[in-house]
Enzyme design. Sequence first.
Site, PDB file in Angstrom:
ATOM      1  N   GLY A 179       0.855  -1.196   0.000  1.00 40.87           N
ATOM      2  CA  GLY A 179       0.000   0.000   0.000  1.00 40.87           C
ATOM      3  C   GLY A 179       0.881   1.233   0.000  1.00 40.87           C
ATOM      4  O   GLY A 179       2.093   1.150  -0.252  1.00 40.87           O
ATOM      5  N   ALA A 230      -9.255   3.914  -0.810  1.00 38.72           N
ATOM      6  CA  ALA A 230      -9.454   5.215  -0.144  1.00 38.72           C
ATOM      7  C   ALA A 230     -10.227   6.124  -1.083  1.00 38.72           C
ATOM      8  O   ALA A 230      -9.927   6.225  -2.266  1.00 38.72           O
ATOM      9  CB  ALA A 230      -8.109   5.810   0.234  1.00 38.72           C
ATOM     10  N   GLU A 259     -13.903  17.486   5.310  1.00 37.58           N
ATOM     11  CA  GLU A 259     -14.499  16.277   5.905  1.00 37.58           C
ATOM     12  C   GLU A 259     -14.724  16.530   7.390  1.00 37.58           C
ATOM     13  O   GLU A 259     -14.280  17.555   7.920  1.00 37.58           O
ATOM     14  CB  GLU A 259     -13.575  15.071   5.702  1.00 37.58           C
ATOM     15  CG  GLU A 259     -13.515  14.609   4.249  1.00 37.58           C
ATOM     16  CD  GLU A 259     -12.611  13.412   4.028  1.00 37.58           C
ATOM     17  OE1 GLU A 259     -11.827  13.083   4.929  1.00 37.58           O
ATOM     18  OE2 GLU A 259     -12.690  12.828   2.948  1.00 37.58           O
ATOM     19  N   HIS A 272     -16.632   3.608  10.627  1.00 38.77           N
ATOM     20  CA  HIS A 272     -17.035   4.688   9.721  1.00 38.77           C
ATOM     21  C   HIS A 272     -18.552   4.773   9.777  1.00 38.77           C
ATOM     22  O   HIS A 272     -19.240   3.759   9.656  1.00 38.77           O
ATOM     23  CB  HIS A 272     -16.561   4.392   8.293  1.00 38.77           C
ATOM     24  CG  HIS A 272     -16.562   5.606   7.420  1.00 38.77           C
ATOM     25  ND1 HIS A 272     -17.719   6.224   7.038  1.00 38.77           N
ATOM     26  CD2 HIS A 272     -15.564   6.331   6.874  1.00 38.77           C
ATOM     27  CE1 HIS A 272     -17.429   7.279   6.287  1.00 38.77           C
ATOM     28  NE2 HIS A 272     -16.116   7.370   6.180  1.00 38.77           N
ATOM     29  N   ARG A 330     -15.592  11.631  13.555  1.00 39.06           N
ATOM     30  CA  ARG A 330     -16.195  10.350  13.184  1.00 39.06           C
ATOM     31  C   ARG A 330     -16.686   9.526  14.375  1.00 39.06           C
ATOM     32  O   ARG A 330     -17.695   8.832  14.279  1.00 39.06           O
ATOM     33  CB  ARG A 330     -15.122   9.572  12.427  1.00 39.06           C
ATOM     34  CG  ARG A 330     -15.640   8.567  11.506  1.00 39.06           C
ATOM     35  CD  ARG A 330     -14.527   8.039  10.650  1.00 39.06           C
ATOM     36  NE  ARG A 330     -14.293   8.867   9.491  1.00 39.06           N
ATOM     37  CZ  ARG A 330     -13.319   8.650   8.617  1.00 39.06           C
ATOM     38  NH1 ARG A 330     -12.494   7.640   8.799  1.00 39.06           N
ATOM     39  NH2 ARG A 330     -13.171   9.415   7.571  1.00 39.06           N
ATOM     40  N   HIS A 355     -13.686   0.231  10.337  1.00 43.22           N
ATOM     41  CA  HIS A 355     -12.991   0.935   9.257  1.00 43.22           C
ATOM     42  C   HIS A 355     -11.494   1.061   9.459  1.00 43.22           C
ATOM     43  O   HIS A 355     -10.719   0.919   8.507  1.00 43.22           O
ATOM     44  CB  HIS A 355     -13.615   2.330   9.156  1.00 43.22           C
ATOM     45  CG  HIS A 355     -13.098   3.178   8.047  1.00 43.22           C
ATOM     46  ND1 HIS A 355     -13.260   2.848   6.720  1.00 43.22           N
ATOM     47  CD2 HIS A 355     -12.420   4.351   8.054  1.00 43.22           C
ATOM     48  CE1 HIS A 355     -12.718   3.789   5.956  1.00 43.22           C
ATOM     49  NE2 HIS A 355     -12.188   4.700   6.748  1.00 43.22           N
ATOM     50  N   ARG A 397      -8.944   8.834  14.923  1.00 45.30           N
ATOM     51  CA  ARG A 397      -8.238   9.451  13.784  1.00 45.30           C
ATOM     52  C   ARG A 397      -9.102  10.499  13.095  1.00 45.30           C
ATOM     53  O   ARG A 397     -10.285  10.263  12.814  1.00 45.30           O
ATOM     54  CB  ARG A 397      -7.861   8.366  12.775  1.00 45.30           C
ATOM     55  CG  ARG A 397      -7.251   8.902  11.506  1.00 45.30           C
ATOM     56  CD  ARG A 397      -6.843   7.772  10.605  1.00 45.30           C
ATOM     57  NE  ARG A 397      -7.984   7.026  10.114  1.00 45.30           N
ATOM     58  CZ  ARG A 397      -8.548   7.219   8.923  1.00 45.30           C
ATOM     59  NH1 ARG A 397      -8.080   8.139   8.102  1.00 45.30           N
ATOM     60  NH2 ARG A 397      -9.578   6.484   8.552  1.00 45.30           N
TER      61      ARG A 397
HETATM   62  P1  FAD Z   1      -2.658  -1.124   2.913  1.00 43.43           P
HETATM   63  O1  FAD Z   1      -2.858  -0.129   1.857  1.00 43.43           O
HETATM   64  O2  FAD Z   1      -3.838  -1.822   3.434  1.00 43.43           O
HETATM   65  O3  FAD Z   1      -1.640  -2.218   2.369  1.00 43.43           O
HETATM   66  C1  FAD Z   1      -1.379  -3.373   3.135  1.00 43.43           C
HETATM   67  C2  FAD Z   1      -0.479  -4.276   2.342  1.00 43.43           C
HETATM   68  O4  FAD Z   1       0.070  -5.266   3.193  1.00 43.43           O
HETATM   69  C3  FAD Z   1      -1.154  -5.029   1.206  1.00 43.43           C
HETATM   70  O5  FAD Z   1      -0.306  -5.021   0.093  1.00 43.43           O
HETATM   71  C4  FAD Z   1      -1.261  -6.459   1.738  1.00 43.43           C
HETATM   72  O6  FAD Z   1      -1.262  -7.450   0.740  1.00 43.43           O
HETATM   73  C5  FAD Z   1      -0.001  -6.525   2.542  1.00 43.43           C
HETATM   74  N1  FAD Z   1       0.000  -7.565   3.568  1.00 43.43           N
HETATM   75  C6  FAD Z   1      -0.772  -7.640   4.682  1.00 43.43           C
HETATM   76  N2  FAD Z   1      -0.457  -8.748   5.364  1.00 43.43           N
HETATM   77  C7  FAD Z   1       0.530  -9.376   4.683  1.00 43.43           C
HETATM   78  C8  FAD Z   1       1.263 -10.573   4.867  1.00 43.43           C
HETATM   79  N3  FAD Z   1       1.056 -11.396   5.922  1.00 43.43           N
HETATM   80  N4  FAD Z   1       2.204 -10.908   3.959  1.00 43.43           N
HETATM   81  C9  FAD Z   1       2.422 -10.135   2.869  1.00 43.43           C
HETATM   82  N5  FAD Z   1       1.747  -8.992   2.633  1.00 43.43           N
HETATM   83  C10 FAD Z   1       0.822  -8.620   3.541  1.00 43.43           C
HETATM   84  N6  FAD Z   1      -7.536   7.034   4.690  1.00 43.43           N
HETATM   85  C11 FAD Z   1      -7.350   8.333   4.332  1.00 43.43           C
HETATM   86  O7  FAD Z   1      -6.412   8.975   4.807  1.00 43.43           O
HETATM   87  N7  FAD Z   1      -8.176   8.913   3.420  1.00 43.43           N
HETATM   88  C12 FAD Z   1      -9.228   8.262   2.856  1.00 43.43           C
HETATM   89  O8  FAD Z   1      -9.922   8.814   2.031  1.00 43.43           O
HETATM   90  C13 FAD Z   1      -9.457   6.918   3.235  1.00 43.43           C
HETATM   91  N8  FAD Z   1     -10.500   6.217   2.716  1.00 43.43           N
HETATM   92  C14 FAD Z   1     -10.633   4.899   3.007  1.00 43.43           C
HETATM   93  C15 FAD Z   1     -11.629   4.159   2.401  1.00 43.43           C
HETATM   94  C16 FAD Z   1     -11.740   2.797   2.619  1.00 43.43           C
HETATM   95  C17 FAD Z   1     -12.819   2.014   1.948  1.00 43.43           C
HETATM   96  C18 FAD Z   1     -10.821   2.169   3.502  1.00 43.43           C
HETATM   97  C19 FAD Z   1     -10.903   0.703   3.753  1.00 43.43           C
HETATM   98  C20 FAD Z   1      -9.837   2.899   4.135  1.00 43.43           C
HETATM   99  C21 FAD Z   1      -9.735   4.262   3.900  1.00 43.43           C
HETATM  100  N9  FAD Z   1      -8.729   5.027   4.512  1.00 43.43           N
HETATM  101  C22 FAD Z   1      -8.555   6.337   4.163  1.00 43.43           C
HETATM  102  C23 FAD Z   1      -7.717   4.390   5.344  1.00 43.43           C
HETATM  103  C24 FAD Z   1      -6.476   4.155   4.474  1.00 43.43           C
HETATM  104  O9  FAD Z   1      -6.865   3.785   3.179  1.00 43.43           O
HETATM  105  C25 FAD Z   1      -5.579   3.079   5.027  1.00 43.43           C
HETATM  106  O10 FAD Z   1      -5.373   3.279   6.397  1.00 43.43           O
HETATM  107  C26 FAD Z   1      -4.224   3.132   4.333  1.00 43.43           C
HETATM  108  O11 FAD Z   1      -4.399   3.024   2.943  1.00 43.43           O
HETATM  109  C27 FAD Z   1      -3.347   2.027   4.834  1.00 43.43           C
HETATM  110  O12 FAD Z   1      -2.218   1.955   4.014  1.00 43.43           O
HETATM  111  P2  FAD Z   1      -1.109   0.879   4.345  1.00 43.43           P
HETATM  112  O13 FAD Z   1      -0.046   1.059   3.328  1.00 43.43           O
HETATM  113  O14 FAD Z   1      -0.768   0.975   5.772  1.00 43.43           O
HETATM  114  O15 FAD Z   1      -1.872  -0.521   4.157  1.00 43.43           O
HETATM  115  C1  SIN Z   2     -13.845   8.662   3.675  1.00 38.20           C
HETATM  116  O1  SIN Z   2     -13.630   8.959   2.503  1.00 38.20           O
HETATM  117  O2  SIN Z   2     -14.873   8.942   4.281  1.00 38.20           O
HETATM  118  C2  SIN Z   2     -12.799   7.923   4.411  1.00 38.20           C
HETATM  119  C3  SIN Z   2     -11.778   8.877   4.850  1.00 38.20           C
HETATM  120  C4  SIN Z   2     -10.867   8.262   5.869  1.00 38.20           C
HETATM  121  O3  SIN Z   2     -11.048   7.131   6.301  1.00 38.20           O
HETATM  122  O4  SIN Z   2      -9.940   8.980   6.268  1.00 38.20           O
END
Ligand code: FAD
Ligand code: SIN
Length: 532
Positions: free
Chosen positions: A13, A45, A113, A241, A288, A349, A384
């Site tokens: 991610g 996101a 937001e 959420h 939230r 969420h 958050r």
């Molecule tokens: P992720 O993007 O979840 O990536 C995790 C990675 O780890 C993936 O590649 C997965 O395959 C890998 N992984 C996990 N376990 C293992 C394992 N055992 N072995 C190998 N790989 C593994 N936040 C905002 O700031 N703004 C927004 O608008 C927003 N909207 C959102 C909407 C939705 C629907 C959701 C679900 C979340 C939203 N969030 C938002 C929160 C935000 O998207 C996440 O907190 C953020 O993207 C997390 O990023 P990350 O890189 O930590 O993890």
């Molecule tokens: C949303 O778009 O409402 C999600 C934003 C967030 O989780 O920060």
Amino acid sequence: MRKKVDFLVIGSGIAGLSYALKVADHGKVCILSKSSAEETATKYAQGGIAAVMYTPDTYEKHIADTIIAGDSLNNREIVELTIKESTARIRELIDWGAAFDKKDSGDYDLAKEGGHSEPRIFHHKDSTGLEIEMALLNKINEHPNIDIHENHFAIDLITQHHLGVELKRSDKNICCYGAYSMDPLTQEINTILAKTTMIATGGAGSIYSHTTNPSIATGDGIAMAYRAKAVVENMEFIQFHPTALYNPNENPAFLITEALRGYGAVLKNINGEEFMEKYDERASLAPRDIVARAVDNELKLSGDDHVYLDATLINKDELIGNFPRIYAKCLSINIDIRRDMIPVVPSAHYVCGGIKVDEYARSSIKNLYASGECSSTGLHGANRLASNSLLESAVFSHRASLDALELAKTTDHCDEIPDWNAEGTVLNEEMILITQSLKELRSIMSNYVGIVRSNLRLRRALDRLEIIYRETEELYDKSILTVNICELRNMINVAYLVIKMAMQRKESRGLHYSLDYPREILNGKGGDGGTD
Ligand code: FAD
Ligand code: SIN
């Protein structure tokens, strides 16, 4: 496979990829991703990424909003450094190719937001995460020093434990030497030796029956780090959420972004009456935790299955222009958001806590960093602020890269680490044992450890969890490993941490609301929180 790299990154991610891009000019990078590279929470996101860019917004206002939303449990120093670095990190994402929406004037079209006192959310319509994820992946794929292993599952971090040393969480010299990972296609277990390891494995929404998170969000990184004896904190703060689309058989739940409320959509009960003013003067744009609790309370009082989000008063062209994905999704289930109110419910969420890290994303284990949703930096406090998660990932992955580049210069691989020992294990032919335990786990968490908690519910949750914990450990010890059993074990581990930390918190604070330590839910009028 036995492999040696300079930088091991678990997760693809925003946290994992932005870190990998920064260290890759200085050594070999291996990224593990348990699904396809883009299948991450980042990709889903919607609302966007918060950052200060133009007046009248200021760093001070964003800092104050973050701390108010976090119910003052935030680490102020961390909040300040994160917000002050927000502008630089946004510019970097733009340089890497993320196209955020602009106004006709050429300025960025910043959205608002819940909990934000100014419009400061950079977005790409309602698909901001996808835009960022694809920009990063394009850069990653061009880099000759980065190997990305899709569908490779990290099982455990490697420490002195694997050299036969007994470790305690209080030990100061625990060191991470890489990770064991599984290729589910061949069932081979690889030993990946690394000078530095970054955990960027995202969240754990899958421990609940209803979540906005993709199915990869099983808390693997938090569980692995905890097993390796890293310090984990603040796990009681699970963010629900308030506005996931109510579509009973769909899981993960489809999110209806908070940005829609920033544009003027309002929450209404089943009779079409607004109710948020009863709970907070900021109404539908309150932080939230307050909005989710209010919706939960309304549902408890009325017995209804959902409330509504009414976007019908927004200019119709603007509505479709800014939220095309939500428009298309709702239309696919016969809801035309230009005319119809959207049925919504709260859904698990975001995990505010996680692996405790310092200002350079260093965990309590040497050579081990954590960034993104799996980490606990101190930014979010007890709740958050919307769109601060992508920002936190970008800031802390950058900071981790500065530290890791120096560390890698003076760190060697640990060649004595043995390969994985699978002796004596057999194929588990009873998948039902795993699927049933998973159902039980989700039911425990959803019924007893949801938006409103109590001492009794938490005790009951722990007692029931202990049963499936014992059964799963027994199964794990004798089974040939599969992703399913590893994920179940990790989810149980994470659920345990949520329950234990919720039991330890003797107050209602931010996202942790307990009937035994009541705090007003209704604006100045009190409220009993209903039942869960
Ligand atoms: P992720 O993007 O979840 O990536 C995790 C990675 O780890 C993936 O590649 C997965 O395959 C890998 N992984 C996990 N376990 C293992 C394992 N055992 N072995 C190998 N790989 C593994 N936040 C905002 O700031 N703004 C927004 O608008 C927003 N909207 C959102 C909407 C939705 C629907 C959701 C679900 C979340 C939203 N969030 C938002 C929160 C935000 O998207 C996440 O907190 C953020 O993207 C997390 O990023 P990350 O890189 O930590 O993890
Ligand atoms: C949303 O778009 O409402 C999600 C934003 C967030 O989780 O920060």
